[in-house]
Scaffold this active site. Sequence first.
Site, short mmCIF file in Angstrom:
data_model
loop_
_atom_site.label_atom_id
_atom_site.label_comp_id
_atom_site.label_asym_id
_atom_site.label_seq_id
_atom_site.Cartn_x
_atom_site.Cartn_y
_atom_site.Cartn_z
N HIS A 44 0.85 -1.22 0.01
CA HIS A 44 0.04 -0.09 -0.02
C HIS A 44 0.81 1.23 0.04
CE1 HIS A 44 -3.87 -2.08 1.61
NE2 HIS A 44 -3.37 -2.79 0.53
N GLU A 46 1.20 3.88 2.18
CA GLU A 46 2.01 4.10 3.24
C GLU A 46 3.07 3.09 3.56
OE1 GLU A 46 -2.66 4.25 4.32
OE2 GLU A 46 -1.40 3.34 2.77
N CYS A 71 -5.88 1.60 5.89
CA CYS A 71 -6.68 0.37 6.30
C CYS A 71 -6.28 -0.34 7.71
CB CYS A 71 -6.40 -0.85 5.28
SG CYS A 71 -4.76 -1.35 5.19
N ALA A 150 -21.82 10.40 -29.28
CA ALA A 150 -21.69 11.54 -30.07
C ALA A 150 -22.94 11.94 -30.90
CB ALA A 150 -20.62 11.35 -31.04
N ARG A 185 -12.05 3.19 -22.63
CA ARG A 185 -12.42 1.73 -22.45
C ARG A 185 -11.60 1.09 -21.86
NH1 ARG A 185 -14.24 0.26 -28.67
NH2 ARG A 185 -16.10 1.28 -28.74
N THR A 197 -27.77 -1.05 -30.90
CA THR A 197 -26.20 -0.86 -31.39
C THR A 197 -25.59 -2.06 -31.55
OG1 THR A 197 -26.43 0.95 -29.98
CG2 THR A 197 -24.26 0.20 -30.39
N ASP A 201 -24.55 -1.55 -35.54
CA ASP A 201 -23.19 -1.00 -35.70
C ASP A 201 -22.09 -2.16 -35.41
OD1 ASP A 201 -24.13 1.54 -35.67
OD2 ASP A 201 -23.62 1.98 -33.74
N LEU A 205 -16.02 -3.42 -29.05
CA LEU A 205 -16.16 -2.88 -27.70
C LEU A 205 -14.80 -3.23 -27.01
CD1 LEU A 205 -19.63 -4.22 -26.85
CD2 LEU A 205 -18.66 -1.92 -27.62
N ARG A 208 -8.58 -1.85 -28.76
CA ARG A 208 -7.60 -1.87 -29.57
C ARG A 208 -6.74 -0.74 -30.08
NH1 ARG A 208 -12.29 -2.14 -31.54
NH2 ARG A 208 -12.92 -1.24 -33.40
#
Length: 344
Positions: A44, A46, A71, A150, A185, A197, A201, A205, A208
Amino acid sequence: MRRCISLAMQAFGNTYPNPMVGCVIVRSGEIIGVGFHARAGEAHAEVNAINSVENKELLKESTLYVNLEPCSHYGKTPPCADLIINCGIPRVVVGCVDTFSEVAGRGIAKLRAHGVEVTVGILEQECRELNKRFFTFHEKHRPYIILKWAQSADGYIDKLPADKVSARGVNITNEECRKLVHRWRSEEQAILVGTNTARCDNPELTARVAHGKNPLRLAIDLNNSLPETLHVKNGETPTVIYSLTPPQSRHNVEYVRIEHRETLWQEICADLYTRGIQSLIIEGGAQILQDCIQQNVWDEMRVFTTGDTFGSGVAAPIITCKALYRETVGNAELRQYGNYQCAN
């Protein structure tokens, strides 16, 4: 504390399921140690900051700054609160409380019980903003949800079928915008599209273009109408498809039952919570985006607007608040909106 936030940001996208944390140790007005949490399972912030201090005796005269409460429980690493106490650090300044149930103020309480002077709430809003995905997941039991689309200058996200040369959606933004979207992404844990979609389209997803980590792909196909030839069904990367009557799952394509259309978003969010998914970006069409807005199942909107006009078409979702900020990206103006500023 600003230095803590800056340090923590160096690990953006790499700490899931842990939050991003930075730590700075100061003695007599000078920084003598810094550190941040690089990835889950590793030390962590710290610990790294304390280890960076060459003369450990100086810790007994120092103040430790950290953007998130240390923690107090044993996970993959020992409690940071115990390390701070054992090192004799007399003062700790905390940006915000960790609302994760295993911590939730216990780290601060343990430090104070052992005589450590603790100050809480320094740049608290900025510290919570840094880990907004983490906090949303643990406080609302769902991912942090980003809506992205968009639109044209006159408010359309697509042309009408009769005005298009193919059934696919119209490319409104240019390559520079596309590269940014792929980077987004890679920064989130999951990405979702609706039936229309996915069919029209046929998106991959993936991240790349950004050469980053691919998010978990999600698609809504309540009536099992999507063809097997679509990218979301190619099995190249893990995919979850939500259906009212799910068929048999197969390699990298998992079907999950939705019990009722009316509780679609509650069921999806519950499923993602059980999977430990802290962030979700939705790139659906107008219907699914507007439904998220109406159901108030979103945290942030990212909207590209170009100078082109369509005259008619598929209307973009309705936004009822002012943008948090705006900038020019490629051929579009990018605006970001926050749920807490909108009237729902």
